[in-house]
Design an enzyme around this catalytic site. Structure first.
Site, PDB file in Angstrom:
ATOM      1  N   GLY A   1      12.109   1.241  -3.642  1.00  0.00           N
ATOM      2  CA  GLY A   1      11.558   2.487  -3.558  1.00  0.00           C
ATOM      3  C   GLY A   1      12.631   3.222  -2.642  1.00  0.00           C
ATOM      4  O   GLY A   1      11.912   4.295  -1.990  1.00  0.00           O
TER       5      GLY A   1
ATOM      6  N   GLY B   1      12.782   7.405  -2.575  1.00  0.00           N
ATOM      7  CA  GLY B   1      11.725   8.194  -2.307  1.00  0.00           C
ATOM      8  C   GLY B   1      11.637   8.882  -1.037  1.00  0.00           C
ATOM      9  O   GLY B   1      12.713   8.944  -0.026  1.00  0.00           O
ATOM     10  N   GLN B   2      10.619   9.861  -0.616  1.00  0.00           N
ATOM     11  CA  GLN B   2      10.677  10.818   0.659  1.00  0.00           C
ATOM     12  C   GLN B   2      10.843   9.886   1.716  1.00  0.00           C
ATOM     13  O   GLN B   2      11.422   9.870   2.496  1.00  0.00           O
ATOM     14  CB  GLN B   2       9.327  11.589   0.401  1.00  0.00           C
TER      15      GLN B   2
ATOM     16  N   TYR C   1      -4.496   6.462  -7.417  1.00  0.00           N
ATOM     17  CA  TYR C   1      -3.326   6.174  -6.315  1.00  0.00           C
ATOM     18  C   TYR C   1      -4.306   5.656  -5.233  1.00  0.00           C
ATOM     19  O   TYR C   1      -3.801   4.738  -4.911  1.00  0.00           O
ATOM     20  CB  TYR C   1      -2.797   7.576  -6.115  1.00  0.00           C
TER      21      TYR C   1
END
Ligand code: VAH
Length: 330
Positions: A15, A18-19, A150
């Site tokens: 990932g 991502g941020q 989530y």
């Protein structure tokens, strides 16, 4: 952050686009050496000067061969679909968030049996809490009944990583990240994204329409603190880690009015207005502030950025980018 050189090891960040990944990868590379940190992307990322691999962490065979070929010793598993996007596609959020985590854990279990142990970082979130959780100074151990898919994947993930630690002795460490504010990579699909988008509004049109209403206090943290906390947790001696689900961690809590007022101290003409959407309900199910005393006591957590420092750093760094028109989904 200790300054003694740490041993050579191969690190994989999933990932990585991502941020968090887009800032954790460079930080890990400067700490461990460029050649020791491999970024796993779902699709090609041209502006990454370091070693990158394109592939799907949901593909167990691919991930297993990547970890074996590169003799990976540490995995920062950051793949995940966040709260707002997860509510728009709960099935995808479940399969991505849980499927990739289970792959990493099972590979670590097999590698440990083969005498090749892997240390893992996995991000939980304050989204693991829900409307029945005490919302002020939310404790480390409390009710976890999230209202989003989530959040469900974060609670399930915490139970899973704790199980793999207890049953298989896998060294997994986690943090319940609050909302994270950063300028390098726009966040995507989160409920706390307003706290980043507001800066683009302040720097472009001098106004911002917030999708969360005044009085919606949320725990937040600056990316620099989040990256440092992640690395300090992973470098802490294992004997100090007493929480194997994930640690509460935070820096500051504020609401849209609070951050807007802080911005107005620097940009007096800035205006905020409100148009709450479905994300208001998500935010209302989360804590307003967090008790992170376990992280402070166990491995010395201490934030550096309060709201004034966050606003200063965001405006300083985002200025050129925002004026060039780069803005997240606004
Ligand atoms: C989200 N930024 O908004 C993430 C985070 C605490 C919130 O997990 O979904």
């Amino acid at each position: 952050m200790p300054f003694f050189p740490i041993p050579f090891m191969k690190i994989l960040v999933t990932g990585a686009a991502g941020q968090i990944g887009s800032e954790l990868v460079p930080a890990l590379r400067s700490r461990h050496g460029d050649e020791n940190v491999i970024a796993l992307y779902h699709r090609n990322v041209p502006n990454d000067p370091g070693e990158q691999v394109v592939g799907d962490a949901g593909d167990r065979v691919f991930l297993e061969s990547l970890i074996a070929e590169r003799d990976i010793e540490e995995v920062y598993h950051l793949v995940g679909i966040l709260s707002a996007r997860g509510e728009e596609n709960p099935d995808l959020a479940f399969s991505v968030n849980m499927g990739t985590l289970k792959n990493v854990l099972d590979i670590a279990k097999d590698r440990k049996k083969a005498g090749k142990p892997i240390k893992i970082f996995w991000p939980s979130s304050i989204a693991a809490f829900g409307p029945t959780t005490p919302r002020e100074k939310t404790p480390q151990r409390t009710v976890l009944e999230p209202a989003t898919m989530y959040g469900v994947t974060k609670v399930a993930g915490e139970l899973l990583v704790n199980y793999y630690f207890k049953k298989y002795g896998i060294d997994i460490r986690g943090l319940r990240y609050p909302g994270i504010i950063s300028w390098k990579t726009p966040p995507g699909g989160g409920t706390t994204d307003y706290a980043v988008e507001i800066f683009y509004g302040a720097l472009n049109g001098k106004e911002y329409v917030s999708f969360l209403k005044p009085g919606t206090y949320l725990p937040m943290m600056y990316m620099d603190d989040a990256v440092r906390a992640t690395m300090e947790l992973m470098e802490a001696d294992a004997s100090k880690i007493r929480v194997r689900t994930s640690y509460n961690i935070t820096a500051v809590s504020f609401d849209p009015e609070g951050i807007a007022a802080e911005i107005r101290k620097r940009i007096p003409e800035f205006k905020i207005s409100y148009k709450p959407d479905f994300r208001q309900q998500i935010a209302d199910s989360w804590p307003r502030s967090i008790d992170d005393s376990s992280a402070r006591e166990d491995w010395g957590w201490k934030p550096s950025f309060g709201l004034p420092e966050i606003v200063d750093d965001m405006l300083k760094n985002l200025g050129p980018k925002a004026r060039a028109g780069g803005a997240p989904g606004m």
